[in-house]
Design a protein around this motif. Structure first.
Motif, short mmCIF file in Angstrom:
data_model
loop_
_atom_site.label_atom_id
_atom_site.label_comp_id
_atom_site.label_asym_id
_atom_site.label_seq_id
_atom_site.Cartn_x
_atom_site.Cartn_y
_atom_site.Cartn_z
N GLU A 163 73.11 27.00 13.60
CA GLU A 163 72.83 28.05 14.55
C GLU A 163 74.14 28.82 14.75
OE1 GLU A 163 69.33 28.09 16.41
OE2 GLU A 163 69.47 27.54 14.29
N ILE A 164 74.15 30.09 14.37
CA ILE A 164 75.38 30.89 14.35
C ILE A 164 75.27 32.01 15.38
CG2 ILE A 164 76.89 32.31 12.93
CD1 ILE A 164 75.84 30.75 10.49
N ILE A 165 76.14 31.94 16.37
CA ILE A 165 76.16 32.92 17.45
C ILE A 165 77.39 33.81 17.30
CG2 ILE A 165 76.31 33.24 19.96
CD1 ILE A 165 74.98 30.47 20.23
N SER A 166 77.20 35.11 17.42
CA SER A 166 78.32 36.06 17.40
C SER A 166 78.32 36.83 18.71
CB SER A 166 78.21 37.03 16.23
OG SER A 166 78.29 36.36 14.99
N MET A 172 71.83 33.86 14.79
CA MET A 172 71.21 33.75 13.47
C MET A 172 70.95 32.28 13.19
SD MET A 172 72.50 35.21 9.78
CE MET A 172 73.77 33.93 9.56
N SER A 173 69.68 31.92 13.06
CA SER A 173 69.30 30.55 12.70
C SER A 173 69.20 30.48 11.19
CB SER A 173 67.96 30.18 13.34
OG SER A 173 68.05 30.18 14.75
N ALA A 174 70.10 29.72 10.56
CA ALA A 174 70.15 29.70 9.10
C ALA A 174 68.96 28.95 8.50
CB ALA A 174 71.46 29.07 8.63
N GLY A 175 68.43 27.94 9.21
CA GLY A 175 67.28 27.21 8.71
C GLY A 175 67.50 26.67 7.31
N ARG A 176 66.49 26.81 6.46
CA ARG A 176 66.60 26.26 5.10
C ARG A 176 67.48 27.10 4.18
NH1 ARG A 176 61.00 27.72 5.22
NH2 ARG A 176 60.63 29.70 4.14
N GLY A 177 67.96 28.23 4.69
CA GLY A 177 68.89 29.03 3.91
C GLY A 177 68.77 30.51 4.19
N GLY A 231 66.15 22.39 7.97
CA GLY A 231 65.15 23.21 7.32
C GLY A 231 64.51 24.20 8.27
N GLY A 232 63.34 24.63 7.95
CA GLY A 232 62.63 25.59 8.79
C GLY A 232 62.96 27.02 8.44
N GLU A 233 62.23 27.92 9.07
CA GLU A 233 62.39 29.34 8.81
C GLU A 233 63.71 29.85 9.38
OE1 GLU A 233 60.62 31.69 7.24
OE2 GLU A 233 59.11 30.24 6.55
N PRO A 234 64.45 30.65 8.60
CA PRO A 234 65.61 31.33 9.19
C PRO A 234 65.13 32.40 10.17
CG PRO A 234 65.25 32.08 6.94
CD PRO A 234 64.28 30.95 7.17
N GLY A 235 66.01 32.76 11.10
CA GLY A 235 65.61 33.75 12.09
C GLY A 235 66.80 34.50 12.65
N TYR A 236 66.50 35.58 13.37
CA TYR A 236 67.55 36.45 13.91
C TYR A 236 67.14 36.91 15.30
CZ TYR A 236 70.77 40.40 14.35
OH TYR A 236 71.74 41.27 14.78
N GLU A 249 64.83 31.75 31.10
CA GLU A 249 65.47 32.90 31.77
C GLU A 249 65.75 34.05 30.82
OE1 GLU A 249 68.85 31.56 34.04
OE2 GLU A 249 67.84 29.69 34.58
N GLY A 250 64.93 34.16 29.78
CA GLY A 250 65.11 35.24 28.82
C GLY A 250 66.25 35.03 27.85
N SER A 251 66.74 33.79 27.74
CA SER A 251 67.86 33.50 26.84
C SER A 251 67.41 33.44 25.39
CB SER A 251 68.52 32.18 27.24
OG SER A 251 67.59 31.10 27.15
N LEU A 252 68.36 33.50 24.48
CA LEU A 252 68.09 33.33 23.07
C LEU A 252 67.63 31.90 22.81
CD1 LEU A 252 71.34 35.08 21.74
CD2 LEU A 252 69.07 36.12 22.02
N ARG A 253 66.70 31.72 21.88
CA ARG A 253 66.16 30.40 21.58
C ARG A 253 67.03 29.69 20.55
NH1 ARG A 253 61.20 28.80 23.29
NH2 ARG A 253 60.02 30.32 24.52
N LEU A 254 67.54 28.54 20.94
CA LEU A 254 68.49 27.77 20.15
C LEU A 254 67.80 26.51 19.63
CD1 LEU A 254 71.60 27.71 19.49
CD2 LEU A 254 71.86 26.37 21.60
N LYS A 255 68.00 26.19 18.36
CA LYS A 255 67.40 24.98 17.78
C LYS A 255 68.28 23.76 18.04
CE LYS A 255 64.90 27.52 14.20
NZ LYS A 255 64.72 27.71 12.73
N GLN A 256 68.55 23.52 19.31
CA GLN A 256 69.36 22.37 19.72
C GLN A 256 69.20 22.22 21.23
OE1 GLN A 256 70.74 19.35 20.04
NE2 GLN A 256 71.80 19.78 18.10
N ASN A 257 69.26 20.99 21.70
CA ASN A 257 69.16 20.73 23.14
C ASN A 257 70.51 21.02 23.80
OD1 ASN A 257 68.35 19.89 25.69
ND2 ASN A 257 68.68 17.72 25.24
N ALA A 258 70.88 22.27 23.76
CA ALA A 258 72.16 22.73 24.29
C ALA A 258 71.93 24.03 25.04
CB ALA A 258 73.17 22.94 23.17
#
Length: 234
Positions: A63-66, A93-98, A125-130, A151-160
């Motif tokens: 999971e790449i945040i800029s 940007m969720s890199a997912g499977r690539g 794995g999983g679908e990449p996303g932006y 609260e309208g935050s970006l969805r992160l693939k981690q319990n963080a």
């Protein structure tokens, strides 16, 4: 547990067009004691010359945040996403499977200054996303990224959770997290102090601190406004 990571202790890279400071091991900079903290793997403080940037390259399972601090990023990726990221906005940007992407300084007359943050996902794995979104610049805590998009935050693939912490000069804010969670605090600007019971921290721009087993904090600013990133980690 409190472990400081002073700005002067960070790794560095100089490619001419890119000046970077690494809070954790990255690229040619390797420190076995600084391989990340919990799911937080990278915080790079990057400055890119006008018109220069990162040619197309690949990522996966990250999971790449800029966050642009000054200037504009021109983004393009293999999902077909083409976007500009101006100062103050966050990109996830969720890199997912690539995924393949490029990032350039969109301006030919201005340096680009941004933070690049990597968080390890809790599933592979999983679908990449932006995702891309601006958040309020008002004082207080603003939730920027979370597992459930609360609260309208970006969805992160981690319990963080990633919070934006802003304080006016000479002000304070209380923060509490659940027992067993870890915190990482990265100061962008201003002078920040914190207290949890008898434990104290004091940070200057570029400093970071790893925190474990301390759940209740009061953060205070000095003579200037404060901008910091607060990570609530598993």
């Amino acid at each position: 547990m409190i472990e400081f990571r002073k700005s002067s202790q960070r790794g560095s890279a100089d490619f001419g067009w890119l000046q970077s400071r690494h809070s954790f091991s990255f690229g040619r900079y390797y420190d076995p004691a600084q391989m990340g903290f919990s799911a937080l793997r990278v915080i790079n403080d990057d400055r890119v010359s006008p018109g220069a940037g990162f040619d197309t390259h690949g990522h996966r399972d990250m999971e790449i945040i800029s966050l642009v601090l000054d200037g504009v990023i021109a983004h393009r990726d293999s999902t077909g996403q083409v976007a500009e990221l101006p100062a103050g906005e966050y990109q996830l940007m969720s890199a997912g499977r690539g995924i393949m992407h490029s990032e350039f300084n969109a301006r030919t007359n201005q340096d680009l200054h941004f933070l690049q943050i990597w968080i390890e996902p809790d599933s592979l794995g999983g679908e990449p996303g932006y995702q891309q979104k601006p958040f309020a610049q008002t004082p207080g805590l603003t939730l920027v990224a979370s597992k459930d998009g609360a609260e309208g935050s970006l969805r992160l693939k981690q319990n963080a959770k990633l919070f934006q912490l802003r304080l006016d000069a000479q002000s304070a804010l209380n923060f509490q997290t659940q027992a067993g969670r870890k915190l990482y605090l990265h100061l962008v600007s201003g002078s920040l102090s914190g207290q949890s019971g008898e434990q104290h921290i004091s940070l200057q721009p570029g400093d970071g601190v790893k925190i474990a087993d301390l759940t209740d904090w009061q953060f205070s600013s000095g003579a200037e406004p404060v901008f910091a990133l607060l990570f609530d980690l598993p």
